[in-house]
Write a protein that holds these residues in place. Structure first.
Motif, PDB file in Angstrom:
ATOM      1  N   TYR A  17       0.642  -1.353   0.077  1.00 11.07           N
ATOM      2  CA  TYR A  17      -0.309   0.157  -0.073  1.00 11.07           C
ATOM      3  C   TYR A  17       0.665   1.451  -0.436  1.00 11.07           C
ATOM      4  O   TYR A  17      -0.021   1.978  -0.393  1.00 11.07           O
ATOM      5  N   GLU A  81      -8.965   1.238   8.436  1.00 13.42           N
ATOM      6  CA  GLU A  81      -8.896   0.652   7.311  1.00 13.42           C
ATOM      7  C   GLU A  81      -9.742   0.260   6.485  1.00 13.42           C
ATOM      8  O   GLU A  81     -10.065  -0.739   5.922  1.00 13.42           O
ATOM      9  N   ARG A  84      -7.767  -0.732   2.487  1.00 12.94           N
ATOM     10  CA  ARG A  84      -8.006  -1.674   2.234  1.00 12.94           C
ATOM     11  C   ARG A  84      -8.727  -2.133   0.971  1.00 12.94           C
ATOM     12  O   ARG A  84      -9.576  -1.744   0.550  1.00 12.94           O
TER      13      ARG A  84
END
Length: 164
Positions: A17, A81, A84
């Protein structure tokens, strides 16, 4: 041995990422840090921070247990999160419901999505918001790093509400 794929078949980044990102997702605008700094978070635009809770985790009741404090743009809402490539189903629902609540269901509300510079999580989240039908999505590619580089303050934030 084959290398781990960077993207899922649906186009979301699922690995590595922290890497350079050259352009926003289709249908999403890119906003410069100076332009973002001219906006009033919560009034002119909804600022959405999707940086993960590094070293932290979510409890079974939806509360976040953080290993470290998180600093973000003043007025931003933090959805750890949510960026993601394949978020856990309850995280995806929490993000969608939270954004719907914060926008009052308005799909034309200006949304500014960010994490740090060179972070695909904000790219994923911006793409996901566009896919949800939000029409005024802006990607702050430089994230909190670009904000800080302008000499603007960051403040401690807590995760938005409880994840289901």
């Amino acid at each position: 041995m084959a290398a781990e794929p960077l993207f899922a078949p649906d186009g979301y980044r699922i690995a590595a990422y922290r890497a350079p990102v050259s352009r926003p997702p289709a249908g999403v605008g890119r906003i410069a840090p100076a332009a973002a700094a001219a906006l009033r978070p919560g009034r002119d635009a909804l600022f959405l921070d999707v940086l993960p809770a590094e070293g932290g985790h979510r409890e079974s009741d939806g509360r976040w247990r953080l290993a470290a404090q998180h600093e973000s743009i003043p007025g931003a809402r933090w959805f750890p999160e949510a960026g993601r490539g394949v978020p856990e189903p309850d995280i995806a629902l929490w993000f969608a419901a939270g954004v719907r609540r914060l926008t009052g269901g308005r799909r034309d509300r200006m949304l500014v999505v960010f994490c740090r510079s060179d972070c695909w999580m904000s790219w994923n989240a911006a793409r996901r918001l566009r896919a949800m039908g939000y029409r005024n999505v802006w990607w702050l590619a430089e994230g909190t790093d670009g904000w800080r580089d302008l000499g603007r303050p960051l403040v401690r934030v807590a995760p938005e509400g409880r994840a289901p």
